[in-house]
Design an enzyme around this catalytic site. Structure first.
Site, PDB file in Angstrom:
ATOM      1  N   ARG A 128      -6.189   6.296  -0.247  1.00 35.07           N
ATOM      2  CA  ARG A 128      -6.366   5.069  -1.025  1.00 35.07           C
ATOM      3  C   ARG A 128      -6.941   5.434  -2.372  1.00 35.07           C
ATOM      4  O   ARG A 128      -7.913   6.201  -2.480  1.00 35.07           O
ATOM      5  CB  ARG A 128      -7.299   4.105  -0.294  1.00 35.07           C
ATOM      6  CG  ARG A 128      -7.860   3.017  -1.210  1.00 35.07           C
ATOM      7  CD  ARG A 128      -8.453   1.848  -0.485  1.00 35.07           C
ATOM      8  NE  ARG A 128      -9.405   1.127  -1.305  1.00 35.07           N
ATOM      9  CZ  ARG A 128      -9.124   0.410  -2.405  1.00 35.07           C
ATOM     10  NH1 ARG A 128      -7.874   0.343  -2.838  1.00 35.07           N
ATOM     11  NH2 ARG A 128     -10.072  -0.207  -3.078  1.00 35.07           N
ATOM     12  N   ARG A 157       0.285  -0.514 -10.135  1.00 35.09           N
ATOM     13  CA  ARG A 157      -0.308   0.813 -10.288  1.00 35.09           C
ATOM     14  C   ARG A 157       0.557   1.845  -9.582  1.00 35.09           C
ATOM     15  O   ARG A 157       0.703   2.981 -10.048  1.00 35.09           O
ATOM     16  CB  ARG A 157      -1.734   0.840  -9.742  1.00 35.09           C
ATOM     17  CG  ARG A 157      -2.522   2.080 -10.157  1.00 35.09           C
ATOM     18  CD  ARG A 157      -3.921   2.067  -9.577  1.00 35.09           C
ATOM     19  NE  ARG A 157      -4.673   0.911 -10.026  1.00 35.09           N
ATOM     20  CZ  ARG A 157      -5.751   0.438  -9.408  1.00 35.09           C
ATOM     21  NH1 ARG A 157      -6.193   1.008  -8.315  1.00 35.09           N
ATOM     22  NH2 ARG A 157      -6.385  -0.619  -9.882  1.00 35.09           N
ATOM     23  N   ARG A 200       8.027  -8.420  -0.468  1.00 28.23           N
ATOM     24  CA  ARG A 200       6.840  -9.144  -0.933  1.00 28.23           C
ATOM     25  C   ARG A 200       6.272  -8.583  -2.237  1.00 28.23           C
ATOM     26  O   ARG A 200       5.089  -8.759  -2.543  1.00 28.23           O
ATOM     27  CB  ARG A 200       5.745  -9.148   0.149  1.00 28.23           C
ATOM     28  CG  ARG A 200       6.117  -9.937   1.398  1.00 28.23           C
ATOM     29  CD  ARG A 200       5.072  -9.788   2.481  1.00 28.23           C
ATOM     30  NE  ARG A 200       5.398 -10.615   3.632  1.00 28.23           N
ATOM     31  CZ  ARG A 200       4.820 -11.779   3.925  1.00 28.23           C
ATOM     32  NH1 ARG A 200       3.878 -12.256   3.135  1.00 28.23           N
ATOM     33  NH2 ARG A 200       5.178 -12.454   5.001  1.00 28.23           N
ATOM     34  N   GLY A 234      -4.193  -0.501  -4.483  1.00 29.30           N
ATOM     35  CA  GLY A 234      -4.067  -1.895  -4.082  1.00 29.30           C
ATOM     36  C   GLY A 234      -2.989  -2.608  -4.871  1.00 29.30           C
ATOM     37  O   GLY A 234      -2.194  -3.390  -4.329  1.00 29.30           O
ATOM     38  N   SER A 290     -10.220   0.629  -7.170  1.00 32.18           N
ATOM     39  CA  SER A 290     -11.369   0.338  -8.022  1.00 32.18           C
ATOM     40  C   SER A 290     -12.516  -0.156  -7.160  1.00 32.18           C
ATOM     41  O   SER A 290     -12.328  -0.606  -6.034  1.00 32.18           O
ATOM     42  CB  SER A 290     -10.997  -0.711  -9.071  1.00 32.18           C
ATOM     43  OG  SER A 290     -10.508  -1.890  -8.450  1.00 32.18           O
ATOM     44  N   ARG A 299      -7.495  -1.093 -15.447  1.00 30.72           N
ATOM     45  CA  ARG A 299      -7.461  -0.711 -14.036  1.00 30.72           C
ATOM     46  C   ARG A 299      -6.065  -0.276 -13.615  1.00 30.72           C
ATOM     47  O   ARG A 299      -5.898   0.583 -12.758  1.00 30.72           O
ATOM     48  CB  ARG A 299      -7.953  -1.870 -13.158  1.00 30.72           C
ATOM     49  CG  ARG A 299      -9.437  -2.144 -13.298  1.00 30.72           C
ATOM     50  CD  ARG A 299      -9.926  -3.098 -12.228  1.00 30.72           C
ATOM     51  NE  ARG A 299      -9.387  -4.429 -12.360  1.00 30.72           N
ATOM     52  CZ  ARG A 299      -9.894  -5.385 -13.118  1.00 30.72           C
ATOM     53  NH1 ARG A 299     -10.968  -5.130 -13.852  1.00 30.72           N
ATOM     54  NH2 ARG A 299      -9.360  -6.579 -13.164  1.00 30.72           N
ATOM     55  N   ASP A 328     -16.494  -1.839 -12.415  1.00 28.20           N
ATOM     56  CA  ASP A 328     -17.538  -2.769 -12.867  1.00 28.20           C
ATOM     57  C   ASP A 328     -18.839  -2.387 -12.176  1.00 28.20           C
ATOM     58  O   ASP A 328     -18.844  -1.584 -11.241  1.00 28.20           O
ATOM     59  CB  ASP A 328     -17.165  -4.223 -12.552  1.00 28.20           C
ATOM     60  CG  ASP A 328     -16.982  -4.473 -11.070  1.00 28.20           C
ATOM     61  OD1 ASP A 328     -17.891  -5.023 -10.445  1.00 28.20           O
ATOM     62  OD2 ASP A 328     -15.914  -4.102 -10.525  1.00 28.20           O
ATOM     63  N   GLU A 376     -15.874  -1.912  -2.254  1.00 30.60           N
ATOM     64  CA  GLU A 376     -14.435  -2.113  -2.371  1.00 30.60           C
ATOM     65  C   GLU A 376     -13.999  -2.957  -1.168  1.00 30.60           C
ATOM     66  O   GLU A 376     -14.853  -3.513  -0.477  1.00 30.60           O
ATOM     67  CB  GLU A 376     -13.701  -0.776  -2.499  1.00 30.60           C
ATOM     68  CG  GLU A 376     -13.964   0.215  -1.393  1.00 30.60           C
ATOM     69  CD  GLU A 376     -13.035   0.023  -0.216  1.00 30.60           C
ATOM     70  OE1 GLU A 376     -11.825   0.183  -0.383  1.00 30.60           O
ATOM     71  OE2 GLU A 376     -13.527  -0.264   0.895  1.00 30.60           O
ATOM     72  N   MET A 377     -12.690  -3.051  -0.889  1.00 33.19           N
ATOM     73  CA  MET A 377     -12.273  -4.024   0.121  1.00 33.19           C
ATOM     74  C   MET A 377     -11.252  -3.513   1.144  1.00 33.19           C
ATOM     75  O   MET A 377     -10.704  -4.312   1.896  1.00 33.19           O
ATOM     76  CB  MET A 377     -11.710  -5.276  -0.568  1.00 33.19           C
ATOM     77  CG  MET A 377     -12.681  -5.960  -1.497  1.00 33.19           C
ATOM     78  SD  MET A 377     -12.117  -7.558  -2.126  1.00 33.19           S
ATOM     79  CE  MET A 377     -12.278  -8.578  -0.663  1.00 33.19           C
ATOM     80  N   GLU A 378     -10.998  -2.205   1.190  1.00 36.80           N
ATOM     81  CA  GLU A 378      -9.929  -1.739   2.070  1.00 36.80           C
ATOM     82  C   GLU A 378     -10.225  -0.497   2.921  1.00 36.80           C
ATOM     83  O   GLU A 378      -9.616  -0.306   3.977  1.00 36.80           O
ATOM     84  CB  GLU A 378      -8.667  -1.428   1.232  1.00 36.80           C
ATOM     85  CG  GLU A 378      -7.955  -2.622   0.660  1.00 36.80           C
ATOM     86  CD  GLU A 378      -8.523  -3.112  -0.659  1.00 36.80           C
ATOM     87  OE1 GLU A 378      -8.399  -4.305  -0.963  1.00 36.80           O
ATOM     88  OE2 GLU A 378      -9.115  -2.282  -1.397  1.00 36.80           O
TER      89      GLU A 378
END
Length: 239
Positions: A94, A31, A50, A27, A97, A224, A211, A186-188
């Site tokens: 992907r 990283r 971006r 993400g 975290s 992270r 976490d 997670e979010m993706e």
């Protein structure tokens, strides 16, 4: 070579640089930069639009790319769709975290998302006559598990949750997902898996626990960014 030097999108402009058929998708774009500088031989930057940094290089003689995707379903939905449908990427991993839900998960544990439950409405665009079971590519999952075994690295494999909400007003939601055996949040991943399934390519989400939702435990942003190396090293072997 998977990408034409003349192709570009509003979000990815390679300017003649190659994008490999296998790509790692953290993400955080920093990283991606860390992975390129730490692990790849002769990395070449192929994107900075971006601030979403992308690089292509070689790892153990195999061509591989890495690129940030930002946070959330809409962001990875855009980047993964373009990588698949415009640039010809075939394997999308992907690396991110996650917040642990189960008691047997601890900080820095690694999770492979075999399935991705979600509270996102992303799948509605496909107008399916029912609920779609969002799953990883078995080909990548099997290879990742074999790699982890060879490295002596314990991993957890199962259902994860892709959530559209980081700060959830429903304080009971996490407990309900925990009761259903979901490993972490997670979010993706769900958007990535859906795009890959629709296009007939491979996708896998590899996560490091940053976490714990039910315990006062968390890592720092610096940790992270640079310390989740075991997850990175498993993913790099999938090229």
């Amino acid at each position: 070579m998977s990408s034409s030097p003349f192709k570009e999108t509003p979000h990815i402009k390679p300017n003649g640089a190659e994008i490999a058929e296998t790509i790692l998708l953290p993400g955080d774009p920093l990283r991606a930069k860390f992975i390129a500088e730490t692990y790849l031989e002769n990395p070449v930057q192929f994107n900075e639009v971006r601030g979403m940094l992308g690089y292509t290089g070689t790892y153990k003689g195999k061509k591989i790319s890495v690129m940030g995707t930002g946070m959330g379903v809409p962001s990875i939905g855009i980047y993964s769709w373009e990588l698949i449908n415009v640039f010809g990427v075939k394997n999308l991993i992907r690396i991110g975290s996650a917040g642990a839900l189960q008691d047997n998960l601890n900080l820095y544990d690694i999770v492979f998302g075999m399935g991705a439950s979600t509270n996102s409405n992303y799948a509605s665009q496909f107008n399916l006559p029912g609920q779609y079971a969002v799953t990883a590519s078995y080909e990548l999952l099997e290879k990742a598990k074999k790699t982890a075994d060879e490295k002596g690295q314990k991993v957890h494999i199962g259902n994860i949750l892709t959530s559209d909400t980081f700060y959830n007003a429903d304080k009971s939601a996490a407990g309900k997902w925990k009761d259903m055996g979901v490993l972490c949040i997670e979010m993706e991943a769900a958007a990535l898996y859906l795009n890959a399934a629709q296009a007939g390519v491979n996708a896998l989400c590899i996560l490091t626990i940053s976490d714990h939702i039910f315990r006062a435990e968390e890592t720092t942003s610096e940790e992270r960014q640079t310390s989740f190396t075991k997850m990175m090293e498993i993913a790099l072997e999938l090229a």
